[in-house]
Structure formats: C-alpha cells, structure tokens
Design a protein around this motif. Structure first.
Motif, mmCIF file in Angstrom:
data_model
loop_
_atom_site.group_PDB
_atom_site.id
_atom_site.type_symbol
_atom_site.label_atom_id
_atom_site.label_comp_id
_atom_site.label_asym_id
_atom_site.label_seq_id
_atom_site.Cartn_x
_atom_site.Cartn_y
_atom_site.Cartn_z
ATOM 1 N N LEU A 1 27.077 83.856 36.050
ATOM 2 C CA LEU A 1 27.552 82.527 36.160
ATOM 3 C C LEU A 1 26.595 81.619 36.697
ATOM 4 N N LEU A 2 25.647 81.813 37.502
ATOM 5 C CA LEU A 2 24.825 80.933 37.584
ATOM 6 C C LEU A 2 23.866 80.157 36.728
ATOM 7 N N LYS A 3 23.624 81.267 35.887
ATOM 8 C CA LYS A 3 22.767 80.958 34.623
ATOM 9 C C LYS A 3 23.621 80.028 33.747
ATOM 10 N N ARG A 4 24.902 80.315 33.542
ATOM 11 C CA ARG A 4 25.442 79.636 32.639
ATOM 12 C C ARG A 4 25.766 78.261 33.102
ATOM 13 N N ASP B 1 24.337 72.227 32.986
ATOM 14 C CA ASP B 1 24.075 71.057 33.918
ATOM 15 C C ASP B 1 25.127 70.717 34.921
ATOM 16 N N LEU B 2 25.652 71.799 35.538
ATOM 17 C CA LEU B 2 26.792 71.657 36.612
ATOM 18 C C LEU B 2 25.770 72.131 37.959
ATOM 19 N N LEU B 3 24.757 72.847 37.866
ATOM 20 C CA LEU B 3 24.020 73.411 38.863
ATOM 21 C C LEU B 3 22.698 73.129 38.736
ATOM 22 N N HIS B 4 21.798 73.004 39.948
ATOM 23 C CA HIS B 4 20.333 72.672 39.675
ATOM 24 C C HIS B 4 19.814 73.854 40.402
ATOM 25 N N GLY C 1 17.078 78.804 44.960
ATOM 26 C CA GLY C 1 18.565 79.326 45.231
ATOM 27 C C GLY C 1 19.298 78.088 44.177
ATOM 28 N N TYR C 2 20.298 77.818 44.371
ATOM 29 C CA TYR C 2 21.243 77.011 43.395
ATOM 30 C C TYR C 2 22.103 75.969 44.438
#
Length: 85
Positions: A45-48, A53-56, A64-65
């Motif tokens: 999930l974090l990768k996608r 461009d929803l997470l950094h 982390g994220y």
C-alpha cells in the motif's frame, strides 16, 4: 452501492492513520502493528500510495512515510483511484 477492493479499504485505513500523525514520519512496521494489517500488505500500500504522490517517503534509520499534503486536501476518491487496478 459502491464496492471497493480490500486493498482500497486497507489503504484508507493506512491513510487515516497517517492523517492523525500528519507531522510525524511513520515506518511500515509501526503502521502495520497499529492498524492490525500485515507488514507485506502495508508495504504494498505504501509503495502504491507513494508512487501516486499521496505519500512522501523518508529514507534512513529514522525514515518512514508521511502525507505529501495536508489530509483535508486528499480525497477518498484519490485513495481509491491510486489503489484500484
């Protein structure tokens, strides 16, 4: 009725978790533990979400994220779109 995949459902759980910690960098292991999701699922999930461009992502020992923009500027539709195939 709207039907979404489990992955999109889990993605919203992860995004809400991160929204409550907007100023923190959270690692995948902590996110998995606190959301009661498996680490491989959270990592996917974090990768996608990062690629959309929803997470950094922050590298390093304290990496982390975190959300790429304020939570109120991210719609549920964006999250679903990022995770549905």
């Amino acid at each position: 009725m709207l039907r979404i995949s489990k992955l999109a459902d889990y993605g919203t759980v992860v995004m809400v978790y991160l929204a409550h910690r907007e100023n923190e960098v959270c690692n995948a292991r902590d996110i998995a533990h606190k959301t009661h999701l498996t680490l491989p699922t959270v990592s996917k999930l974090l990768k996608r979400l990062t690629s959309q461009d929803l997470l950094h992502s922050v590298r390093g020992a304290n990496g982390g994220y975190q959300l790429k923009r304020p939570a109120q500027n991210i719609s549920v539709a964006e999250i679903i779109y990022a995770l549905e195939e």
